[in-house]
Design an enzyme around this catalytic site. Sequence first.
Site, mmCIF file in Angstrom:
data_model
loop_
_atom_site.group_PDB
_atom_site.id
_atom_site.type_symbol
_atom_site.label_atom_id
_atom_site.label_comp_id
_atom_site.label_asym_id
_atom_site.label_seq_id
_atom_site.Cartn_x
_atom_site.Cartn_y
_atom_site.Cartn_z
ATOM 1 N N SER A 253 -10.084 -2.683 4.249
ATOM 2 C CA SER A 253 -8.971 -1.591 4.194
ATOM 3 C C SER A 253 -9.234 -0.143 3.420
ATOM 4 O O SER A 253 -10.078 0.404 3.681
ATOM 5 C CB SER A 253 -7.536 -2.351 3.885
ATOM 6 O OG SER A 253 -6.602 -1.669 4.349
ATOM 7 N N LYS A 257 -12.463 1.985 3.452
ATOM 8 C CA LYS A 257 -12.647 3.745 3.409
ATOM 9 C C LYS A 257 -13.587 4.115 2.215
ATOM 10 O O LYS A 257 -14.433 5.067 2.595
ATOM 11 C CB LYS A 257 -11.339 4.480 3.324
ATOM 12 C CG LYS A 257 -10.248 3.712 4.239
ATOM 13 C CD LYS A 257 -8.747 4.781 4.013
ATOM 14 C CE LYS A 257 -7.574 3.960 4.367
ATOM 15 N NZ LYS A 257 -7.237 3.404 5.639
ATOM 16 N N TRP A 344 -2.515 -0.899 13.672
ATOM 17 C CA TRP A 344 -2.239 0.038 12.757
ATOM 18 C C TRP A 344 -3.678 0.569 12.407
ATOM 19 O O TRP A 344 -3.651 1.869 11.884
ATOM 20 C CB TRP A 344 -1.618 -0.664 11.307
ATOM 21 C CG TRP A 344 -1.127 0.481 10.693
ATOM 22 C CD1 TRP A 344 -1.377 0.452 8.861
ATOM 23 C CD2 TRP A 344 -0.082 1.569 10.448
ATOM 24 N NE1 TRP A 344 -0.749 1.374 8.705
ATOM 25 C CE2 TRP A 344 0.162 2.089 9.329
ATOM 26 C CE3 TRP A 344 0.517 1.971 11.820
ATOM 27 C CZ2 TRP A 344 0.820 3.167 9.261
ATOM 28 C CZ3 TRP A 344 1.321 2.857 11.539
ATOM 29 C CH2 TRP A 344 1.437 3.578 10.234
ATOM 30 N N HIS A 395 -5.272 -8.244 9.810
ATOM 31 C CA HIS A 395 -5.902 -7.220 8.777
ATOM 32 C C HIS A 395 -6.200 -8.126 7.599
ATOM 33 O O HIS A 395 -5.186 -8.397 6.735
ATOM 34 C CB HIS A 395 -4.710 -6.247 8.469
ATOM 35 C CG HIS A 395 -4.961 -5.143 7.531
ATOM 36 N ND1 HIS A 395 -6.018 -4.343 7.972
ATOM 37 C CD2 HIS A 395 -4.865 -4.982 6.367
ATOM 38 C CE1 HIS A 395 -6.271 -3.482 6.908
ATOM 39 N NE2 HIS A 395 -5.611 -3.880 5.918
HETATM 40 C C1 GTR Z 1 -2.108 0.446 4.549
HETATM 41 C C2 GTR Z 1 -2.499 1.630 4.811
HETATM 42 C C3 GTR Z 1 -4.086 1.208 5.545
HETATM 43 C C4 GTR Z 1 -4.916 0.467 4.830
HETATM 44 C C5 GTR Z 1 -4.151 -0.600 4.344
HETATM 45 C C6 GTR Z 1 -4.694 -1.415 3.120
HETATM 46 O O1 GTR Z 1 -0.587 0.428 3.865
HETATM 47 O O2 GTR Z 1 -1.602 2.291 5.770
HETATM 48 O O3 GTR Z 1 -4.610 2.867 5.599
HETATM 49 O O4 GTR Z 1 -5.543 1.039 3.984
HETATM 50 O O5 GTR Z 1 -3.050 -0.335 3.558
HETATM 51 O O6 GTR Z 1 -5.529 -0.867 2.396
HETATM 52 O O7 GTR Z 1 -4.504 -2.545 3.067
#
Ligand code: GTR
Length: 415
Positions: A253, A257, A344, A395
């Site tokens: 996540s 990045k 997302w 996720h």
């Molecule tokens: C979310 C965000 C994403 C992703 C995620 C995470 O809220 O919108 O970009 O990075 O968090 O890190 O779990």
Amino acid sequence: MIENNQTPPGYTLVTRPDGTQFLCINDESAVKPYRLPDPLMFSDGREVLDDFDWQHRRDQILKDFARYMYGEVPTGEYTLQLTEEEAWTPALNGLGQRKQVGITIETARGQLIAHLLLHAPAGNGPYPVFLGYNFTGNHTVHPDPAIRQAEAPWLKNYPLAPRGSSVNRWCVEQVVGAGFALGTIFYGDIDPDFDDGFQNGIHPLFYHQGQTEPKPHQWGSIAAWAFGLSRALDYFETEPLVNASQVAVIGHSRLGKTALWAGASDTRFAAVISNNSGCGGAALSKRAFGENVQVINHSFPHWFCRNFKQYDAREHALPFDQHMLLALIAPRPLYVASAVDDWWSDPRGEFLGARGASAVYEFLGEKGLPMKTFPPLDQLDLSGKLAYHIRSGGHDITPWDWEQYLAFFKRNLAD
Ligand code: GTR
């Protein structure tokens, strides 16, 4: 306030924790046509013809990402001090060993300590390593009571996550049992993950006289975290039990990045693994599917540099897209992974990012991404230097994901 009955087809209304609402694309039919810059074409239209040209083009792309998105690391001097907080000690019921190291970064303005937890198989190595941040403290990746608790100063306002609470994401035994070392640091050791105007964490250590925040082109938190990963790699270069030329940087996540930016900006990382990294990671920004530039800058104003805000709702104006970030990792092994219920993060956009980078792998004489079209769920093909999968479920980073990353890294080490 946008009323639900005004939501256009292909969009959904997303309410952020502060109550602000955004219309976000959640269906392919709403993606507007976009043009991706060609990584193998200079910005003046000249074609990249050979390796020498690519090095120049690569520098140009890297500079653009630094200047307009993640932010440049300030040039100020710092020293690094490595402290053995725990010497190699048998761990994991005899399967391996554990070491803990304090990495102190010091400038004229002060110092900060990142605590690295390192597990390795029981022998003398040198072992290839996976290196990645954890979200909740080193003590959460395994129930072992000898692992130090997270202790960054800004944690005092937050409840500490219980010991062993993120074992499902770490699979220490699985990694060590496969013959790899596994290093992790709590990401908050380098920079807290909230908008504090860059008053805590590493940023203030690099301020010049009178400076109170990074300049518009200077590092946000993702670049700061990436800098921290490079300092862990500096330590690996001194550690006989690990092979510093075989370090795969991994992240889930926002930390996916971070892993991508670390791998792009520090070519000593031998391989990169991006798990569900989404917007600002592997997913193409210009699709604006799911989380988009405006939403991410609103929700997490500290992740990117200030210059990036000029692209809020203006993705078309970006001089690059995320396929070019992935291309910066070429020809090193790169794994991009999505999850089907993680709309997302835009799984298709992550796949298209990898697809767009594949041309650079091939230009450099490597097999890029094996699949030309979006693959079915849970299908694997690890035959290229670039891999992609879309897993069933949401996720997360799961033992199944780790199994693929182990196989991919092993395969590429053997080449
Ligand atoms: C979310 C965000 C994403 C992703 C995620 C995470 O809220 O919108 O970009 O990075 O968090 O890190 O779990």
